[in-house]
Design an enzyme around this catalytic site. Structure first.
Site, PDB file in Angstrom:
ATOM      1  N   CYS A 173      -7.124   4.617  -2.040  1.00 13.23           N
ATOM      2  CA  CYS A 173      -7.081   5.567  -1.047  1.00 13.23           C
ATOM      3  C   CYS A 173      -8.478   5.211   0.214  1.00 13.23           C
ATOM      4  O   CYS A 173      -9.667   4.812  -1.064  1.00 13.23           O
ATOM      5  CB  CYS A 173      -7.017   6.362  -0.561  1.00 13.23           C
ATOM      6  SG  CYS A 173      -5.439   7.304  -0.924  1.00 13.23           S
ATOM      7  N   LEU A 178      -2.767   4.909   0.135  1.00 16.58           N
ATOM      8  CA  LEU A 178      -1.800   3.496  -0.005  1.00 16.58           C
ATOM      9  C   LEU A 178      -0.872   4.762  -1.872  1.00 16.58           C
ATOM     10  O   LEU A 178      -1.580   4.928  -2.367  1.00 16.58           O
ATOM     11  CB  LEU A 178      -2.949   2.677  -1.824  1.00 16.58           C
ATOM     12  CG  LEU A 178      -2.286   1.482  -2.280  1.00 16.58           C
ATOM     13  CD1 LEU A 178      -1.934   0.618  -1.597  1.00 16.58           C
ATOM     14  CD2 LEU A 178      -3.495   1.032  -3.091  1.00 16.58           C
ATOM     15  N   ILE A 195       1.216   6.094  -3.868  1.00 16.29           N
ATOM     16  CA  ILE A 195       1.249   5.887  -5.003  1.00 16.29           C
ATOM     17  C   ILE A 195       2.311   6.718  -6.192  1.00 16.29           C
ATOM     18  O   ILE A 195       2.989   6.242  -6.421  1.00 16.29           O
ATOM     19  CB  ILE A 195       0.219   5.374  -6.419  1.00 16.29           C
ATOM     20  CG1 ILE A 195      -0.744   4.344  -5.941  1.00 16.29           C
ATOM     21  CG2 ILE A 195       0.510   5.387  -7.541  1.00 16.29           C
ATOM     22  CD1 ILE A 195      -0.151   3.015  -6.045  1.00 16.29           C
ATOM     23  N   GLY A 235      -8.525   7.719  -5.902  1.00 18.59           N
ATOM     24  CA  GLY A 235      -8.075   8.182  -7.317  1.00 18.59           C
ATOM     25  C   GLY A 235      -7.007   8.910  -7.563  1.00 18.59           C
ATOM     26  O   GLY A 235      -5.561   9.014  -6.868  1.00 18.59           O
ATOM     27  N   GLU A 236      -6.813   8.050  -8.801  1.00 18.52           N
ATOM     28  CA  GLU A 236      -5.716   9.349  -9.695  1.00 18.52           C
ATOM     29  C   GLU A 236      -6.097  10.172 -10.926  1.00 18.52           C
ATOM     30  O   GLU A 236      -7.036   9.818 -11.566  1.00 18.52           O
ATOM     31  CB  GLU A 236      -5.134   8.336 -10.361  1.00 18.52           C
ATOM     32  CG  GLU A 236      -4.917   6.711  -9.921  1.00 18.52           C
ATOM     33  CD  GLU A 236      -3.501   7.604  -8.613  1.00 18.52           C
ATOM     34  OE1 GLU A 236      -2.766   8.502  -8.968  1.00 18.52           O
ATOM     35  OE2 GLU A 236      -3.034   6.343  -7.904  1.00 18.52           O
ATOM     36  N   ASP A 286      -1.563  14.639  -7.107  1.00 14.30           N
ATOM     37  CA  ASP A 286      -2.919  15.184  -8.055  1.00 14.30           C
ATOM     38  C   ASP A 286      -3.324  16.187  -6.783  1.00 14.30           C
ATOM     39  O   ASP A 286      -3.779  16.420  -7.089  1.00 14.30           O
ATOM     40  CB  ASP A 286      -2.939  14.204  -8.943  1.00 14.30           C
ATOM     41  CG  ASP A 286      -2.754  12.874  -8.091  1.00 14.30           C
ATOM     42  OD1 ASP A 286      -2.895  12.909  -6.849  1.00 14.30           O
ATOM     43  OD2 ASP A 286      -3.680  11.510  -8.418  1.00 14.30           O
ATOM     44  N   SER A 311      -5.761  -3.237 -16.682  1.00 19.35           N
ATOM     45  CA  SER A 311      -6.424  -4.610 -16.833  1.00 19.35           C
ATOM     46  C   SER A 311      -7.832  -3.272 -17.909  1.00 19.35           C
ATOM     47  O   SER A 311      -7.733  -3.206 -18.413  1.00 19.35           O
ATOM     48  CB  SER A 311      -8.097  -4.653 -15.497  1.00 19.35           C
ATOM     49  OG  SER A 311      -9.031  -3.887 -15.640  1.00 19.35           O
ATOM     50  N   GLY A 312      -8.480  -4.672 -18.236  1.00 19.31           N
ATOM     51  CA  GLY A 312      -8.943  -4.546 -19.882  1.00 19.31           C
ATOM     52  C   GLY A 312     -10.663  -4.401 -19.690  1.00 19.31           C
ATOM     53  O   GLY A 312     -11.758  -4.900 -20.365  1.00 19.31           O
TER      54      GLY A 312
END
Length: 630
Positions: free
Chosen positions: A2, A51, A53, A74-75, A98, A363-364
């Site tokens: 967001c 956004l 999710i 965020g998450e 959340d 991602s790494g």
């Protein structure tokens, strides 16, 4: 993910300019194209672009419960556990997201809630009962948060600088120290931004704001990196099992979503471990994406496709021509302030392609910083060992002379490119590391800085900053000091900034399992020798996941994610490039020596040296990264 905006009027003034506030919020629509929301209460205005999710139908923001309001980017991966705990206490939830956990959690625990959060986040909480505002950012700076006091005294907060710049009273005087950071490192070290008036809330910090009085704004840490930095873990067999458990849990948590989750797959060890772990947590084919170039020296897509086949992934590869310059100007707009990581363009292209199939990608990122994966770490170890053998008087006098006259060319075979090594050995260890990772040597900067700008810096340098950070953990061994510097500078300033802006410009959320704070706290205690040797880094990753990762990935040489910018910029006629670099904006600052810049551009076009980083500075651009000679 967001976009968030907060605007608090000074001296209790009431909000009246709804049009400007909505314009500021909508400038972040790319971060959240699924919806927008606004909340205004007297002097405080909160904005949000969403956004969707988790709990797609009910997670609209800003969200309020009783006397608490939040706008959140965020998450929170452990929100189900926190929700259950709060329900036991007696809180009733209207959603399954959340965001509501943040509201009820703040009502119950106040700022102590932050330490309970496991995730990536930047949020603003309005506590109407206390008449206070709280700004909070995650432990590693995965999610951005800028704040400023405008010239009229108003407090401005946003996910990206572009939203703040729309405010007519924002002071846009340039920050000289930020310019030095940029031209030496390629990014701006937090909490600085390119403008003196704007700060980035530092990673692992929060700020408490009295809505009636902005006179004492100060950031407070809730998580301190150096408290977890140690070298007391070295039993490899025990560490292997713990690592497998911690990473598996981190990946599982980051696969939580009400939309499909995919992954970036480069064909390197880090992304392969992530994809392999994801495949163990789902019965469906993992959606993966990679990017390739039509120049083999930059192309890893062969390995990415091979890994995707190994794990039976649903894989997409995007190919890019080395002659493609179409995104150069786009990148300027995305990053808002100077940013010189040459992998920003391929990261943007990869995010754009990935967004066609998923809203979330793992991602790494973070593995190289945590497990000593960069070539510069190997060189630092090599130089440290030599420092113990070669007397200091020889290093300071003899080797500095050798470094001065040693040839400097990308065309010398790699085994004979020792100039950087000689320079590093002739310096203090931290000076040597700074020299190795800087995109511009200090002597080069002295040729392009004007005398006026040198005086304005007042002896500040990014080298001095590195020395100060090393002193903060001076009791630690040298490699731990370097790791600390990486986590405080390069990781948030370059790596995470690059991925956040490039992905969010394409409305894609990127999650980073290697930066789960429980995993990082564990990893920071590992003795460097467990991970780092003279020829390789991240040894613990290879040992821990040898049964998961194919041997052809474990044994291949690290390539790095980059782009052929040196060739891209040679496609531009020298006259055209000079006319853009030497723009009126640059000339008007009187910060630079024009002849020095001209010489750099000429050397690049004549292939005498390769200056390969695309540098962005407001509205003027400059090619300015000398090719690695070490």
């Amino acid at each position: 993910m967001c976009g968030i905006v907060c605007w608090v009027r000074a001296n209790g003034q009431v909000h009246t300019d709804d049009a400007l506030f909505k314009k500021m919020t909508r400038s972040l629509e790319h971060r959240g194209p699924d919806g927008e929301g606004f909340y205004v209460n007297k002097s405080v205005a909160l904005g949000h672009t969403r956004l969707a999710i988790v709990d797609i139908d009910n997670g609209q923001q800003p969200m309020s419960r009783d006397t608490t309001v939040v706008t959140f980017n965020g998450e929170i991966y452990n929100f189900p556990e926190l929700k259950q705990e709060l329900e036991t206490i007696g809180f009733v939830f209207e959603t399954h997201c959340d965001t509501e956990v943040l509201l009820h959690g703040w009502a119950q625990w106040g700022s102590d809630l932050i330490n309970k959060l496991r995730g990536m986040f930047a949020f603003v909480i309005l506590d109407k009962l206390q008449n206070k505002l709280y700004l909070v950012r995650d432990r590693f700076g995965i999610k951005p948060l800028y704040w400023a006091l405008a010239d009229d005294g108003d407090l401005l907060v946003a996910s990206e600088l572009k939203a703040l710049k729309l405010h007519p009273k924002l002071n846009t005087d340039l920050c000289e120290q930020a310019i030095e950071d940029f031209f030496s490192l390629g990014y701006i070290v937090e909490p600085k931004s390119i403008y003196k008036s704007v700060k980035k809330l530092a990673a692992g910090h929060y700020m408490e704001v009295d809505i009636d009085d902005f006179s004492s704004l100060s950031e407070q840490p809730y998580w301190v990196l150096k408290d977890h930095l140690n070298s007391d873990y070295e039993d490899v067999e025990s560490l292997k099992h713990e690592f497998q458990q911690l990473l598996s849990e981190s990946v599982r948590l980051r696969m939580m979503a009400d939309v499909q989750v995919g992954a970036f797959l480069s064909g390197g060890v880090d992304s392969t471990v992530i994809v392999g772990s994801m495949s163990q947590h789902t019965t469906q084919a993992v959606k993966t994406s990679s990017i390739g170039f039509d120049l083999s020296a930059y192309d890893e897509s062969y390995y990415a496709k091979k890994v995707a086949s190994h794990f039976q992934c649903d894989h997409v590869n995007t190919s890019v021509s080395v002659n493609d310059l179409s995104l150069v100007d786009k990148i300027v707009d995305i990053y808002d302030e100077p940013f010189a990581d040459n992998s920003a363009i391929p990261t943007y292209i990869l995010s754009q392609a990935t967004n066609k199939y998923v809203k979330v990608a793992l991602s790494g990122d973070g593995a190289d910083e945590l497990f000593f994966g960069y070539r510069n770490h190997q060189m630092f170890l090599f130089e440290e060992r030599l420092r113990k053998i070669i007397p200091s008087f020889m290093r300071n006098s003899l080797l500095s002379g050798v470094a001065k006259f040693y040839p400097e060319s990308r065309f010398i075979p790699k085994l004979l490119r020792a100039k950087t090594t000689f320079e590093g050995l002739s310096n203090d260890k931290i000076d040597g590391y700074h020299n190795a990772i800087s995109i511009s040597a200090q002597k080069t900067l002295q040729t392009i800085y004007s005398d006026k700008f040198k005086r304005m810096l007042n002896k500040y340098s990014s080298l001095g900053l590195f020395r100060s950070l090393a002193k903060e953990v001076g009791e630690q061994e040298s490699l731990k000091q370097v790791q600390y510097i990486d986590f405080k500078t390069y990781l948030p300033g370059s790596i995470l900034t690059k991925v956040d802006r490039a992905s969010m410009a394409n409305s894609l959320e990127v999650r980073v399992p290697f930066l789960d704070h429980k995993l990082v706290e564990w990893g920071l205690r590992i003795k460097p020798k467990v991970n780092l040797g003279l020829r390789t880094g991240k040894k613990l990753i290879a040992k821990s996941f040898a049964k998961l990762v194919p041997s052809y990935i474990l044994n291949r040489k690290k390539m790095g994610f980059t782009s052929p910018l040196d060739e891209w910029f040679r496609q531009i006629p020298l006259e055209t490039l000079e006319s853009r670099v030497l723009s009126q904006n640059l000339l008007s600052t009187d910060y630079f020596d024009i002849q020095g810049i001209h010489n750099i551009l000429l050397e690049h076009h004549q292939r005498k040296k390769s200056w390969i980083n695309y540098m962005v500075f407001g509205d003027f651009r400059i090619v300015f990264k000398q090719a690695e000679d070490g």
